[in-house]
Design a protein around this motif. Structure first.
Motif, short mmCIF file in Angstrom:
data_model
loop_
_atom_site.label_atom_id
_atom_site.label_comp_id
_atom_site.label_asym_id
_atom_site.label_seq_id
_atom_site.Cartn_x
_atom_site.Cartn_y
_atom_site.Cartn_z
N ALA A 147 0.83 -1.21 0.00
CA ALA A 147 0.00 0.00 0.00
C ALA A 147 0.86 1.26 0.00
O ALA A 147 0.57 2.23 -0.71
CB ALA A 147 -0.94 -0.01 1.21
N GLU A 148 1.93 1.24 0.80
CA GLU A 148 2.83 2.41 0.84
C GLU A 148 3.52 2.59 -0.51
O GLU A 148 3.68 3.73 -0.98
CB GLU A 148 3.88 2.21 1.93
N ASN A 149 3.94 1.49 -1.14
CA ASN A 149 4.59 1.57 -2.45
C ASN A 149 3.65 2.18 -3.48
O ASN A 149 4.04 3.03 -4.30
CB ASN A 149 5.01 0.17 -2.89
N ALA A 150 2.38 1.74 -3.43
CA ALA A 150 1.39 2.27 -4.36
C ALA A 150 1.20 3.78 -4.17
O ALA A 150 1.14 4.54 -5.13
CB ALA A 150 0.06 1.54 -4.17
N LYS A 151 1.14 4.21 -2.91
CA LYS A 151 0.98 5.63 -2.63
C LYS A 151 2.18 6.43 -3.13
O LYS A 151 2.03 7.51 -3.71
CB LYS A 151 0.80 5.85 -1.13
N MET A 152 3.38 5.88 -2.91
CA MET A 152 4.59 6.57 -3.37
C MET A 152 4.59 6.72 -4.90
O MET A 152 5.10 7.70 -5.43
CB MET A 152 5.83 5.78 -2.94
N PRO A 172 14.68 -4.27 1.61
CA PRO A 172 15.10 -3.10 0.83
C PRO A 172 14.05 -2.00 0.80
O PRO A 172 14.39 -0.81 0.80
CB PRO A 172 15.35 -3.67 -0.57
N PHE A 173 12.77 -2.40 0.76
CA PHE A 173 11.72 -1.37 0.76
C PHE A 173 11.77 -0.55 2.03
O PHE A 173 11.70 0.69 2.00
CB PHE A 173 10.34 -2.00 0.61
N LEU A 174 11.90 -1.22 3.18
CA LEU A 174 11.94 -0.49 4.45
C LEU A 174 13.15 0.42 4.53
O LEU A 174 13.08 1.54 5.05
CB LEU A 174 11.96 -1.49 5.62
#
Length: 369
Positions: free
Chosen positions: A158-163, A307-309
């Motif tokens: 969800a955070e990736n999508a928002k970014m 890596p995302f974090l």
């Protein structure tokens, strides 16, 4: 020094994959390290990548506390970098902090029950970084054992999508524990979600959780269902834990077919619609099959939580962890088919069962039971 029992996995160059319990000594933690007496640790698909992979456990040699199976090609040569390495296993778990280093963050956790990601959770004790520990308060270790990998991964999507400025996504193998969490997250965050499952009962399960778009890949009109859901949501972005086969390929095809339908002028190169998929797992160990049927406006990437974090920044990570803790028994609740101790984990019946990674049938390891 503290002597404990721990699980190790070794893949030798001759193809022998050995899982064994061994006595090891743990040093006292230093700095911001904490020593955790492990009480619960889930067996996640990411753990099975080094525990079982594609090895033949049907015909393996079983003895108390030890299993030796043969790894076939091309998986043996494909893992050449780990040949001869004796690796610990168990990405995450929960337990009680019984010793700490002299760092303030570590000392503050003394005596507390925490969730952690030590990388060797299939052990009676584990050393973890205090910064990566989540105090569980009144929650049990069983409730907190799966509070990192699946919850943080689902939140990460969800955070990736928002970014990326995306307001809709597709998720394959969506009836998983992680998939069920993602449905709730997307509903809370206003993100449209197209869920792909493979059984009729999974359709009912997810709709019961409030999912609006659920398509069944086993249906004869699967691609029609998928196109309609993508058309309704503008979901040209998605996540796939299957990896092998044509799961991602099917999604790309449906995305392109929807995009082409909306074009006002024909182009031999296909649509200009950007389509993006992330592979984050390998439920299917076979090759990823892609076909030349969706133009050139597409991107396929791998996605890993760590890596995302690291790229998301501490503020985002803290916000995500707080959200998990506040919703540990609701949005991020996990359930387990069976509980096994370390020795039971290495029995033939258990291995042949949990390696199948069936929906809703996760195993929980209780290292000190």
């Amino acid at each position: 020094m503290t002597t404990v029992t721990q699980l190790f996995t070794t893949l030798d160059a001759d193809g022998a994959l050995t899982l064994e319990l061994a006595e090891v000594e743990f040093p006292q933690p230093t700095g911001n390290e904490v020593l955790v007496q492990m009480e619960a640790a889930p067996i996640n698909p990411s753990d099975l990548a080094i525990l079982t992979s594609a090895a033949d456990f049907e015909n393996a040699e079983y003895s108390p506390g030890k299993v030796v199976a043969q790894m076939p090609e091309p998986f043996l040569s494909g893992q050449k970098a780990r040949h001869g390495q004796r690796l610990p296993a168990g990405n995450e778990g929960a337990g009680t902090v019984i010793a700490t280093g002299d760092g303030d963050m570590a000392k503050a956790l003394m005596g507390q029950r925490v969730a952690c990601v030590p990388g060797n959770a299939f052990s009676q004790y584990a050393i973890a970084d205090a910064m990566m520990c989540l105090p569980l308060g009144d929650h049990s270790s069983e409730a907190g054992a799966s509070s990192f990998v699946n919850p943080m991964t689902a939140l990460g999507f969800a955070e990736n999508a928002k970014m990326d400025g995306v307001k809709a996504m597709v998720h394959t193998a969506a009836a998983s524990n992680l998939g069920q969490m993602l449905i709730k997250i997307c509903a809370e965050d206003g993100i449209e979600l197209v869920n792909i499952v493979r059984k009729a009962e999974h359709v009912e399960l997810l709709k019961g959780l409030g999912a609006k778009y659920v398509v069944n890949s086993s249906d004869d009109d699967f691609m029609k269902q998928l196109r309609e859901a993508i058309d309704a949501t503008d979901a040209f972005y998605g996540f796939d834990p299957i990896g092998g086969g044509q799961a991602t390929d099917n999604v790309f095809k449906a995305m392109e077919q929807v995009a082409v339908k909306k074009m006002t002028e024909y182009s031999r190169y296909g649509s200009n619609q950007q389509k993006r998929m992330f592979i984050y797992g390998r439920l299917d160990m076979g090759p990823t099959i892609l076909t030349p049927s969706y133009g050139f406006g597409w991107t396929l990437s791998g996605w890993l939580l760590t890596p995302f974090l690291a790229n998301a920044g501490m503020e985002t990570v803290v916000r995500m962890r707080t959200r998990v803790l506040e919703n540990l028994t609701t949005t991020f609740a996990s359930s387990y088919k069976a509980k096994v101790n370390l020795e039971e984990m290495l029995t033939k019946d258990a291995i042949l069962d949990y390696r199948q990674m069936k929906t809703g049938e996760k195993y929980l390891v209780t290292p000190n039971a």
